[in-house]
Design a protein around this motif. Structure first.
Motif, PDB file in Angstrom:
ATOM      1  N   SER A 167       0.826  -1.221   0.000  1.00  0.00           N
ATOM      2  CA  SER A 167       0.000   0.000   0.000  1.00  0.00           C
ATOM      3  C   SER A 167       0.858   1.269   0.000  1.00  0.00           C
ATOM      4  O   SER A 167       1.958   1.310   0.555  1.00  0.00           O
ATOM      5  N   ILE A 168       0.307   2.272  -0.666  1.00  0.00           N
ATOM      6  CA  ILE A 168       0.998   3.566  -0.819  1.00  0.00           C
ATOM      7  C   ILE A 168       0.047   4.665  -0.343  1.00  0.00           C
ATOM      8  O   ILE A 168      -1.105   4.728  -0.787  1.00  0.00           O
ATOM      9  N   LEU A 169       0.525   5.512   0.545  1.00  0.00           N
ATOM     10  CA  LEU A 169      -0.255   6.686   0.930  1.00  0.00           C
ATOM     11  C   LEU A 169       0.130   7.828  -0.011  1.00  0.00           C
ATOM     12  O   LEU A 169       1.294   8.237  -0.043  1.00  0.00           O
ATOM     13  N   ARG A 226       7.672   1.822   6.128  1.00  0.00           N
ATOM     14  CA  ARG A 226       8.821   0.891   6.161  1.00  0.00           C
ATOM     15  C   ARG A 226       9.587   0.868   4.847  1.00  0.00           C
ATOM     16  O   ARG A 226      10.772   0.597   4.822  1.00  0.00           O
ATOM     17  N   LEU A 227       8.927   1.175   3.711  1.00  0.00           N
ATOM     18  CA  LEU A 227       9.640   1.198   2.429  1.00  0.00           C
ATOM     19  C   LEU A 227      10.108   2.608   2.051  1.00  0.00           C
ATOM     20  O   LEU A 227      10.663   2.815   0.982  1.00  0.00           O
ATOM     21  N   GLY A 228       9.826   3.569   2.910  1.00  0.00           N
ATOM     22  CA  GLY A 228      10.356   4.906   2.691  1.00  0.00           C
ATOM     23  C   GLY A 228       9.303   5.947   2.370  1.00  0.00           C
ATOM     24  O   GLY A 228       8.124   5.645   2.173  1.00  0.00           O
ATOM     25  N   LYS A 229       9.764   7.184   2.352  1.00  0.00           N
ATOM     26  CA  LYS A 229       8.886   8.309   2.024  1.00  0.00           C
ATOM     27  C   LYS A 229       9.597   9.179   0.992  1.00  0.00           C
ATOM     28  O   LYS A 229      10.762   9.539   1.169  1.00  0.00           O
ATOM     29  N   ARG A 246      13.477  21.409  -0.032  1.00  0.00           N
ATOM     30  CA  ARG A 246      14.096  20.075  -0.190  1.00  0.00           C
ATOM     31  C   ARG A 246      14.897  19.717   1.069  1.00  0.00           C
ATOM     32  O   ARG A 246      14.837  18.593   1.570  1.00  0.00           O
ATOM     33  N   ALA A 247      15.652  20.705   1.571  1.00  0.00           N
ATOM     34  CA  ALA A 247      16.505  20.435   2.736  1.00  0.00           C
ATOM     35  C   ALA A 247      15.653  20.033   3.940  1.00  0.00           C
ATOM     36  O   ALA A 247      15.988  19.083   4.659  1.00  0.00           O
ATOM     37  N   VAL A 248      14.554  20.735   4.156  1.00  0.00           N
ATOM     38  CA  VAL A 248      13.722  20.416   5.336  1.00  0.00           C
ATOM     39  C   VAL A 248      13.047  19.064   5.165  1.00  0.00           C
ATOM     40  O   VAL A 248      12.971  18.272   6.113  1.00  0.00           O
ATOM     41  N   PHE A 249      12.572  18.785   3.952  1.00  0.00           N
ATOM     42  CA  PHE A 249      12.019  17.449   3.695  1.00  0.00           C
ATOM     43  C   PHE A 249      13.064  16.381   4.068  1.00  0.00           C
ATOM     44  O   PHE A 249      12.771  15.415   4.785  1.00  0.00           O
ATOM     45  N   GLN A 250      14.282  16.565   3.547  1.00  0.00           N
ATOM     46  CA  GLN A 250      15.320  15.550   3.733  1.00  0.00           C
ATOM     47  C   GLN A 250      15.736  15.422   5.203  1.00  0.00           C
ATOM     48  O   GLN A 250      16.002  14.318   5.685  1.00  0.00           O
ATOM     49  N   GLU A 251      15.755  16.564   5.913  1.00  0.00           N
ATOM     50  CA  GLU A 251      16.077  16.514   7.351  1.00  0.00           C
ATOM     51  C   GLU A 251      15.092  15.630   8.113  1.00  0.00           C
ATOM     52  O   GLU A 251      15.402  15.121   9.190  1.00  0.00           O
ATOM     53  N   HIS A 252      13.900  15.467   7.553  1.00  0.00           N
ATOM     54  CA  HIS A 252      12.877  14.693   8.246  1.00  0.00           C
ATOM     55  C   HIS A 252      12.604  13.350   7.570  1.00  0.00           C
ATOM     56  O   HIS A 252      11.493  12.807   7.658  1.00  0.00           O
ATOM     57  N   GLY A 253      13.657  12.855   6.884  1.00  0.00           N
ATOM     58  CA  GLY A 253      13.614  11.476   6.404  1.00  0.00           C
ATOM     59  C   GLY A 253      12.958  11.265   5.054  1.00  0.00           C
ATOM     60  O   GLY A 253      12.818  10.124   4.613  1.00  0.00           O
ATOM     61  N   TRP A 254      12.549  12.347   4.391  1.00  0.00           N
ATOM     62  CA  TRP A 254      11.943  12.219   3.069  1.00  0.00           C
ATOM     63  C   TRP A 254      13.052  12.215   2.017  1.00  0.00           C
ATOM     64  O   TRP A 254      14.002  12.990   2.106  1.00  0.00           O
ATOM     65  N   GLN A 255      12.901  11.361   1.023  1.00  0.00           N
ATOM     66  CA  GLN A 255      13.903  11.292  -0.046  1.00  0.00           C
ATOM     67  C   GLN A 255      13.389  12.039  -1.272  1.00  0.00           C
ATOM     68  O   GLN A 255      12.227  11.887  -1.670  1.00  0.00           O
ATOM     69  N   ASP A 256      14.297  12.818  -1.843  1.00  0.00           N
ATOM     70  CA  ASP A 256      13.953  13.626  -3.012  1.00  0.00           C
ATOM     71  C   ASP A 256      13.941  12.714  -4.249  1.00  0.00           C
ATOM     72  O   ASP A 256      14.956  12.126  -4.608  1.00  0.00           O
ATOM     73  N   LEU A 271      11.296  -2.316  -6.870  1.00  0.00           N
ATOM     74  CA  LEU A 271      10.338  -1.207  -6.993  1.00  0.00           C
ATOM     75  C   LEU A 271      11.160   0.039  -7.298  1.00  0.00           C
ATOM     76  O   LEU A 271      12.033   0.426  -6.506  1.00  0.00           O
ATOM     77  N   LEU A 272      10.922   0.640  -8.460  1.00  0.00           N
ATOM     78  CA  LEU A 272      11.687   1.814  -8.884  1.00  0.00           C
ATOM     79  C   LEU A 272      10.839   3.056  -8.661  1.00  0.00           C
ATOM     80  O   LEU A 272       9.829   3.261  -9.336  1.00  0.00           O
ATOM     81  N   VAL A 273      11.252   3.869  -7.690  1.00  0.00           N
ATOM     82  CA  VAL A 273      10.505   5.095  -7.377  1.00  0.00           C
ATOM     83  C   VAL A 273      11.237   6.263  -8.031  1.00  0.00           C
ATOM     84  O   VAL A 273      12.376   6.580  -7.661  1.00  0.00           O
ATOM     85  N   ALA A 274      10.581   6.884  -8.989  1.00  0.00           N
ATOM     86  CA  ALA A 274      11.195   7.998  -9.726  1.00  0.00           C
ATOM     87  C   ALA A 274      10.316   9.233  -9.581  1.00  0.00           C
ATOM     88  O   ALA A 274       9.162   9.147  -9.151  1.00  0.00           O
ATOM     89  N   GLY A 275      10.887  10.377  -9.946  1.00  0.00           N
ATOM     90  CA  GLY A 275      10.104  11.605  -9.838  1.00  0.00           C
ATOM     91  C   GLY A 275      10.464  12.606 -10.909  1.00  0.00           C
ATOM     92  O   GLY A 275      11.591  12.625 -11.412  1.00  0.00           O
ATOM     93  N   THR A 276       9.483  13.429 -11.277  1.00  0.00           N
ATOM     94  CA  THR A 276       9.752  14.519 -12.216  1.00  0.00           C
ATOM     95  C   THR A 276       9.006  15.772 -11.782  1.00  0.00           C
ATOM     96  O   THR A 276       7.852  15.690 -11.344  1.00  0.00           O
ATOM     97  N   GLU A 277       9.709  16.881 -11.868  1.00  0.00           N
ATOM     98  CA  GLU A 277       9.086  18.182 -11.591  1.00  0.00           C
ATOM     99  C   GLU A 277       9.001  19.001 -12.874  1.00  0.00           C
ATOM    100  O   GLU A 277       8.820  20.210 -12.840  1.00  0.00           O
ATOM    101  N   ARG A 278       9.177  18.332 -14.016  1.00  0.00           N
ATOM    102  CA  ARG A 278       9.033  18.998 -15.296  1.00  0.00           C
ATOM    103  C   ARG A 278       7.576  19.415 -15.478  1.00  0.00           C
ATOM    104  O   ARG A 278       6.689  18.750 -14.954  1.00  0.00           O
ATOM    105  N   PRO A 279       7.274  20.548 -16.140  1.00  0.00           N
ATOM    106  CA  PRO A 279       8.202  21.370 -16.896  1.00  0.00           C
ATOM    107  C   PRO A 279       8.810  22.508 -16.080  1.00  0.00           C
ATOM    108  O   PRO A 279       9.390  23.414 -16.668  1.00  0.00           O
ATOM    109  N   TRP A 280       8.709  22.476 -14.748  1.00  0.00           N
ATOM    110  CA  TRP A 280       9.165  23.631 -13.976  1.00  0.00           C
ATOM    111  C   TRP A 280      10.603  23.504 -13.509  1.00  0.00           C
ATOM    112  O   TRP A 280      11.338  24.481 -13.496  1.00  0.00           O
ATOM    113  N   MET A 281      10.990  22.315 -13.051  1.00  0.00           N
ATOM    114  CA  MET A 281      12.322  22.179 -12.447  1.00  0.00           C
ATOM    115  C   MET A 281      12.974  20.860 -12.848  1.00  0.00           C
ATOM    116  O   MET A 281      12.286  19.892 -13.189  1.00  0.00           O
TER     117      MET A 281
END
Ligand SMILES: [Fe+2]
Length: 389
Positions: A167-169, A226-229, A246-256, A271-281
């Motif tokens: 399950s994914i929240l 258990r599988l990460g955030k 990004r820094a505050v997210f990462q300080e609290h265990g979130w992965q960018d 399980l490959l977790v990828a992300g995109t912020e296109r077209p902005w960043m």
């Protein structure tokens, strides 16, 4: 008074409005900074009420006088061309409404259960603050405090049988602006903490006020899985010190996840977790350097990345950004969505092989208004199986 012509002119005014909204929707899906975008939006909004006045003056009563016995044959070439375009806009309203009503939940979503948490009843208080557009909280029937907790089960061939029940929240679009005070978010997070999930993801738009980044540690920062955030940022974060966020997210265990592919080994499958912020960043994640057989989960702030996701054989894409349209009109459906596809992907589940896309309506918005479009938190459950009709 020629009532038939009056009716036709009304239809053309509606078509004109649709054209202007189409332009706003498309431009808001582009990587344009908020300042110029706001000026353009104001100009566009101004043209909506001006057009009927101009039409009445130059066509209805003046010019050929269509409202007082004049003929359409007497229209100038310029007006004929423009009113023909408005007619196409009116046809666009019918098309959009028909698509909204005929839209089906894909077979890959095998179940959905919903419950609504009325935050004001739960807190004994309406947690509104003095943020921007806070006057919208007073709009009758505003559903901004009625958070819908959904559980959706997705069935795909590509989900390993060993993962059944994984399950994914999926959280999105918190838009900390001050219009909703922190107790609103605290109550939602408390509810999330009581839920069971293996992975938690945030698909962008945390902030509308950078000073409220201090809310992150005691809201999203409290969640664990258990599988990460994993998180990505959105277009509203783009102009508000994204590096600090990004820094505050990462300080609290979130992965960018932006521009990255994180490989998680789970029950002998990747399980490959990828992300995109296109077209902005940032850049698009590169799947070519990882286990080609892994299940590809993509976080994208905008659903507009769906064509790219399909080209990368993404299995499941989780997006936000469109807020369900925020206001869903009777008959017509949603009207505004900052997307190249207009209101096609405002919210819900979409199957465009090989990609299943879930678009969260998100929790809030810069404008604290929801009408027939509740804020949403989603728990997604994965199961193996073939769901093709
Ligand atoms: Fe958003």
């Amino acid at each position: 008074m020629d009532w038939l012509n009056a009716l036709l002119l009304l239809v053309l005014v509606a078509g004109h409005t649709e054209l202007l909204i189409t332009i706003v929707n498309r431009t808001h899906g582009l990587p344009i900074h908020v300042g110029p975008l706001r000026h353009f939006r104001h100009l566009d909004d101004l043209m909506i009420p001006l057009f009927p006045v101009l039409l009445l003056w130059r066509v209805g009563l003046g010019g050929p006088g269509l409202l007082v016995g004049g003929s359409w044959h007497e229209l100038s070439l310029g007006w004929t061309i423009y009113l023909t375009i408005c007619g196409c806009g009116a046809a666009g309203i019918v098309w959009s409404a028909a698509r909204w009503w005929l839209q089906k939940v894909p077979a890959q979503q095998t179940s959905q259960h919903s419950r609504i948490l009325k935050i004001d009843e739960s807190l004994g208080d309406r947690p509104f603050g003095p943020g921007p557009y806070s006057y919208l909280t007073k709009v009758p029937f505003n559903e901004i405090l009625q958070v819908e907790f959904n559980e959706k089960t997705f069935q795909l061939d590509r989900i390993p049988a060993a993962w059944d029940g994984l399950s994914i929240l999926h959280l999105s679009d918190f838009h900390f602006s001050g219009s909703l005070r922190k107790p609103f978010y605290d109550r939602v997070i408390l509810e999330c903490e009581a839920m069971q999930y293996d992975l938690v993801v945030f698909s962008g738009d945390l902030l509308d006020d950078v000073a409220l980044l201090e809310w992150l540690p005691s809201t999203l920062g409290k969640l664990d899985a258990r599988l990460g955030k994993y998180f990505i940022l959105g277009n509203h974060d783009w102009t508000l010190s994204p590096d600090r966020s990004r820094a505050v997210f990462q300080e609290h265990g979130w992965q960018d996840a932006s521009g990255e592919v994180h490989a998680i080994e789970h029950r002998d499958h990747a399980l490959l977790v990828a992300g995109t912020e296109r077209p902005w960043m940032g850049r698009q994640p590169d799947f070519s350097k990882v286990d080609a057989s892994g299940f590809r989960l993509l976080l994208s702030h905008t659903p507009d990345q769906l064509p790219w996701a399909r080209s990368q054989q993404v299995d499941l894409m989780l997006a936000g950004h469109n807020h369900g349209g925020q206001v869903v009109l009777p008959i017509i459906g949603p009207v505004y969505a900052p997307s190249q596809f207009g209101v096609k992907h405002v919210g819900g589940t979409f199957w465009d092989p090989p990609t299943l896309m879930h678009v969260s309506r998100g929790l809030a918005g810069k404008h604290p208004l929801r009408w027939r479009c509740r804020p949403e938190v989603t728990r997604i459950v994965l199961t193996h199986g073939t769901s093709e009709p």
